[in-house]
Scaffold this active site. Structure first.
Site, PDB file in Angstrom:
ATOM      1  N   GLU A 231       0.884  -1.179   0.000  1.00 52.01           N
ATOM      2  CA  GLU A 231       0.000   0.000   0.000  1.00 52.01           C
ATOM      3  C   GLU A 231       0.913   1.218   0.000  1.00 52.01           C
ATOM      4  OE1 GLU A 231      -3.123  -0.052  -0.222  1.00 52.01           O
ATOM      5  OE2 GLU A 231      -3.846  -1.949   0.589  1.00 52.01           O
ATOM      6  N   CYS A 265      -2.420   9.045   2.726  1.00 52.34           N
ATOM      7  CA  CYS A 265      -2.156   8.521   1.379  1.00 52.34           C
ATOM      8  C   CYS A 265      -3.331   8.798   0.457  1.00 52.34           C
ATOM      9  CB  CYS A 265      -1.864   7.033   1.429  1.00 52.34           C
ATOM     10  SG  CYS A 265      -3.165   6.104   2.240  1.00 52.34           S
TER      11      CYS A 265
HETATM   12  P1  NAP Z   1       8.256   5.294   4.532  1.00 50.98           P
HETATM   13  O1  NAP Z   1       9.473   6.097   4.712  1.00 50.98           O
HETATM   14  O2  NAP Z   1       8.180   4.359   3.398  1.00 50.98           O
HETATM   15  O3  NAP Z   1       8.014   4.537   5.920  1.00 50.98           O
HETATM   16  C1  NAP Z   1       6.999   3.584   6.083  1.00 50.98           C
HETATM   17  C2  NAP Z   1       7.569   2.369   6.796  1.00 50.98           C
HETATM   18  O4  NAP Z   1       8.515   1.719   5.953  1.00 50.98           O
HETATM   19  C3  NAP Z   1       8.320   2.699   8.079  1.00 50.98           C
HETATM   20  O5  NAP Z   1       8.134   1.665   9.005  1.00 50.98           O
HETATM   21  C4  NAP Z   1       9.761   2.762   7.609  1.00 50.98           C
HETATM   22  O6  NAP Z   1      10.676   2.540   8.649  1.00 50.98           O
HETATM   23  C5  NAP Z   1       9.791   1.648   6.597  1.00 50.98           C
HETATM   24  N1  NAP Z   1      10.796   1.779   5.569  1.00 50.98           N
HETATM   25  C6  NAP Z   1      11.249   2.923   4.991  1.00 50.98           C
HETATM   26  N2  NAP Z   1      12.150   2.628   4.041  1.00 50.98           N
HETATM   27  C7  NAP Z   1      12.271   1.283   4.015  1.00 50.98           C
HETATM   28  C8  NAP Z   1      13.064   0.371   3.247  1.00 50.98           C
HETATM   29  N3  NAP Z   1      13.877   0.788   2.298  1.00 50.98           N
HETATM   30  N4  NAP Z   1      12.936  -0.945   3.512  1.00 50.98           N
HETATM   31  C9  NAP Z   1      12.101  -1.381   4.454  1.00 50.98           C
HETATM   32  N5  NAP Z   1      11.330  -0.582   5.209  1.00 50.98           N
HETATM   33  C10 NAP Z   1      11.396   0.737   4.983  1.00 50.98           C
HETATM   34  O7  NAP Z   1       6.976   6.198   4.415  1.00 50.98           O
HETATM   35  P2  NAP Z   1       6.733   7.614   5.058  1.00 50.98           P
HETATM   36  O8  NAP Z   1       7.261   8.618   4.116  1.00 50.98           O
HETATM   37  O9  NAP Z   1       7.144   7.668   6.455  1.00 50.98           O
HETATM   38  O10 NAP Z   1       5.121   7.581   5.013  1.00 50.98           O
HETATM   39  C11 NAP Z   1       4.392   8.233   4.084  1.00 50.98           C
HETATM   40  C12 NAP Z   1       4.198   7.403   2.817  1.00 50.98           C
HETATM   41  O11 NAP Z   1       3.349   6.308   3.088  1.00 50.98           O
HETATM   42  C13 NAP Z   1       3.497   8.236   1.778  1.00 50.98           C
HETATM   43  O12 NAP Z   1       4.003   7.957   0.512  1.00 50.98           O
HETATM   44  C14 NAP Z   1       2.060   7.749   1.892  1.00 50.98           C
HETATM   45  O13 NAP Z   1       1.262   8.000   0.783  1.00 50.98           O
HETATM   46  C15 NAP Z   1       2.272   6.306   2.171  1.00 50.98           C
HETATM   47  N6  NAP Z   1       1.065   5.715   2.740  1.00 50.98           N
HETATM   48  C16 NAP Z   1       0.340   4.839   1.982  1.00 50.98           C
HETATM   49  C17 NAP Z   1      -0.829   4.303   2.473  1.00 50.98           C
HETATM   50  C18 NAP Z   1      -1.669   3.345   1.668  1.00 50.98           C
HETATM   51  O14 NAP Z   1      -2.534   2.702   2.233  1.00 50.98           O
HETATM   52  N7  NAP Z   1      -1.455   3.198   0.376  1.00 50.98           N
HETATM   53  C19 NAP Z   1      -1.258   4.658   3.747  1.00 50.98           C
HETATM   54  C20 NAP Z   1      -0.499   5.556   4.488  1.00 50.98           C
HETATM   55  C21 NAP Z   1       0.678   6.065   3.966  1.00 50.98           C
HETATM   56  P3  NAP Z   1      11.455   3.761   9.361  1.00 50.98           P
HETATM   57  O15 NAP Z   1      10.427   4.619   9.995  1.00 50.98           O
HETATM   58  O16 NAP Z   1      12.328   3.071  10.346  1.00 50.98           O
HETATM   59  O17 NAP Z   1      12.202   4.470   8.267  1.00 50.98           O
END
Ligand code: NAP
Length: 470
Positions: A231, A265
């Site tokens: 997601e 999101c």
């Molecule tokens: P993010 O950096 O991708 O973080 C989300 C999760 O993934 C965190 O637990 C993070 O850990 C982990 N993570 C980050 N990079 C990773 C990698 N390379 N390998 C494995 N795990 C990894 O996302 P964000 O920027 O904080 O959150 C916002 C994003 O999430 C936006 O793009 C938003 O649209 C999306 N989102 C999507 C949905 C949906 O249902 N489609 C819902 C909500 C949010 P750490 O915190 O330790 O870095």
């Protein structure tokens, strides 16, 4: 990224944690594996009882849990309270509906030359859930409630800035009665994900997060041949046609952009308005956005609290600056406030063009891009013109146009004359770079099930399609 609680309203570091060691991770995976066998053997009625107990705890602890979330990531306290209540509702929904969702599905036995044939849904084992901070309880719950009801166990790697909410979730399921290890929080950074997902005891992964994290987890899962649900981000279009109720559309547009301080999101991010309605809509929308109160998220009169991180605020301000540098017009907001906390004003930017970052990138904060189009066809072209495809909105009272939008918008959901929202009853997910797979509803529950075909020929002992324990 340090594993720590830092209050976004003040910038103050409140609590930090050491990441778990390799030995601790290994022991946690082991407990999840053992607990899977325990949970697998329990009845759906038993699991429903535990899930309802979790719902009762959530209701009883709504205010303290809401305060914790607000402190960790800055959403308004009022929104955080609503999130806790939504989680309790989802727990009760899956407790009540799992049996129906997991019931055997009989097939036409004659057509497959069987005495009986049916499909049975069985749990697959420990599932790694990598989750974001923006809805720190709900994002986890919409995985955990269906997964636990199906008989899977969960290993949560939550975002590093919400460790206390992550620990609360582990405790919640333990106190509700689920076996030790059924739901475990791993306090680890993202660099530990490869090792965890490569472990043979971990059978699948679900990620809610950014495109970059999705690509990384997708690669690991591909190498390890493990199922994933991704997601990812979105840049949802919100299309307004001339027949729409513009007051209502502008009101919902404001909420759809700024709920959760603009960090959702499925927030509407690109407002694509027919030229016949553009000026009236732009005026109402900018007025509504300007009227929102930005401030202390604990104050119940606040509409928009701080961004969750300083980096997040810098990023959206850079996107606005980039648009301005390339000729965009700011209708309201656009100035980075001085002082403590990572606040950003509700902002509307128009006169956008494809050279600007805001044209194609996700903007994760209270900043709206406003686009003028001259026809239905152009609206669809702009709406579908990004790499994302999560949710979408269209505002029109013309029934034929409503049908066309439902077909033509290239997204995981289309909401007509209403805000994109997740419901336990409806599947949730995206297409294109917004990811794949579905959460919620029966489809979400079955993503982490073995869809097992059972075929029983003449003369074999009856395997009987009907109620079963899983
Ligand atoms: P993010 O950096 O991708 O973080 C989300 C999760 O993934 C965190 O637990 C993070 O850990 C982990 N993570 C980050 N990079 C990773 C990698 N390379 N390998 C494995 N795990 C990894 O996302 P964000 O920027 O904080 O959150 C916002 C994003 O999430 C936006 O793009 C938003 O649209 C999306 N989102 C999507 C949905 C949906 O249902 N489609 C819902 C909500 C949010 P750490 O915190 O330790 O870095």
């Amino acid at each position: 990224m340090p594993i720590a609680t830092t209050n976004p309203a003040t910038g103050q570091l409140l609590k930090s944690y050491d990441p778990m060691s390799a030995e601790q991770i290994d022991a946690a995976i082991d407990r999840a594996d053992v607990a899977f066998r325990d949970l697998h053997g329990t009845t759906l009625a038993q699991r429903a009882q535990w899930m309802n107990a979790a719902a009762d705890l959530l209701d009883a602890e709504r205010d303290s849990t809401a305060r914790l979330m607000t402190t960790e990531m800055g959403k308004t306290y009022v929104a955080a309270q609503a999130e806790v209540t939504k989680c309790a509702t989802a727990c009760r929904f899956y407790a009540a509906n799992a049996e129906r969702m997991l019931a055997d599905e009989p097939a036409d036995a004659g057509a497959v030359k069987a005495r009986r044939a049916f499909v049975r849904y069985q749990p697959i084992g420990p599932v790694l859930a990598v989750m974001p901070w923006n809805f720190p309880l709900w994002q986890v719950m919409r995985f955990a409630a269906p997964a636990l009801m199906a008989g899977n166990t969960g290993l949560l790697k939550h975002a590093s800035n919400v460790p206390q909410t992550a620990l609360y979730l582990e405790e919640l399921f333990r106190r509700a009665g689920f076996p030790e290890g059924a739901f475990t929080t791993l306090l680890v950074g993202s660099e530990a994900v490869d090792r965890i997902l490569s472990d043979p005891r971990v059978r699948a992964a679900t990620l809610t997060g950014s495109e970059g994290a999705g690509r990384s987890i997708g690669q690991i899962a591909g190498r390890e041949l493990k199922k994933t649900v991704l997601e990812l981000g979105g840049s949802d279009p919100f299309v307004v046609m001339p027949s729409a109720d513009l007051d209502r559309a502008a009101e919902v547009a404001t909420t759809a952009r700024c709920q959760n301080n603009g960090q959702s999101c499925i927030a509407a991010k690109r407002f694509i308005v027919h030229t016949d309605a553009f000026d009236a809509f732009a005026e109402k929308f900018a007025a509504n956005m300007s009227a929102l109160r930005v401030g202390d998220p604990m104050d119940e009169n606040t509409d928009v609290g701080p961004l969750a991180s300083e980096g997040g605020r810098d990023e959206i301000h850079a996107q606005v600056q980039d648009a301005v540098d390339h000729g965009a017009t700011v209708l309201c907001g656009g100035e980075k406030p001085v002082g403590a906390g990572w606040f950003y004003p509700p902002t509307v930017v128009t006169d956008l063009n494809p050279q600007m970052r805001m044209w194609s990138e996700e903007v994760f904060g209270p900043v709206a891009g406003l686009f003028r189009v001259s026809s239905y066809e152009e609206a669809i072209e702009v709406a579908n013109g990004t790499a994302f495809g999560l949710g979408s909105n269209a505002w029109t009272t013309d029934p034929q146009e409503q049908e066309r939008f439902a077909v033509d918008l290239d997204a995981g959901s289309v909401f007509i004359n209403g805000m994109t929202t997740s419901y336990p009853e409806l599947p949730f997910g995206g297409v294109k770079n917004s990811g794949y797979g579905r959460e919620l509803s029966a489809l979400g529950m079955r993503e982490f099930c073995n869809t097992k075909t059972v075929w029983v020929g003449e003369g074999a002992a009856s395997a009987g399609a009907g109620a079963h324990a899983e």
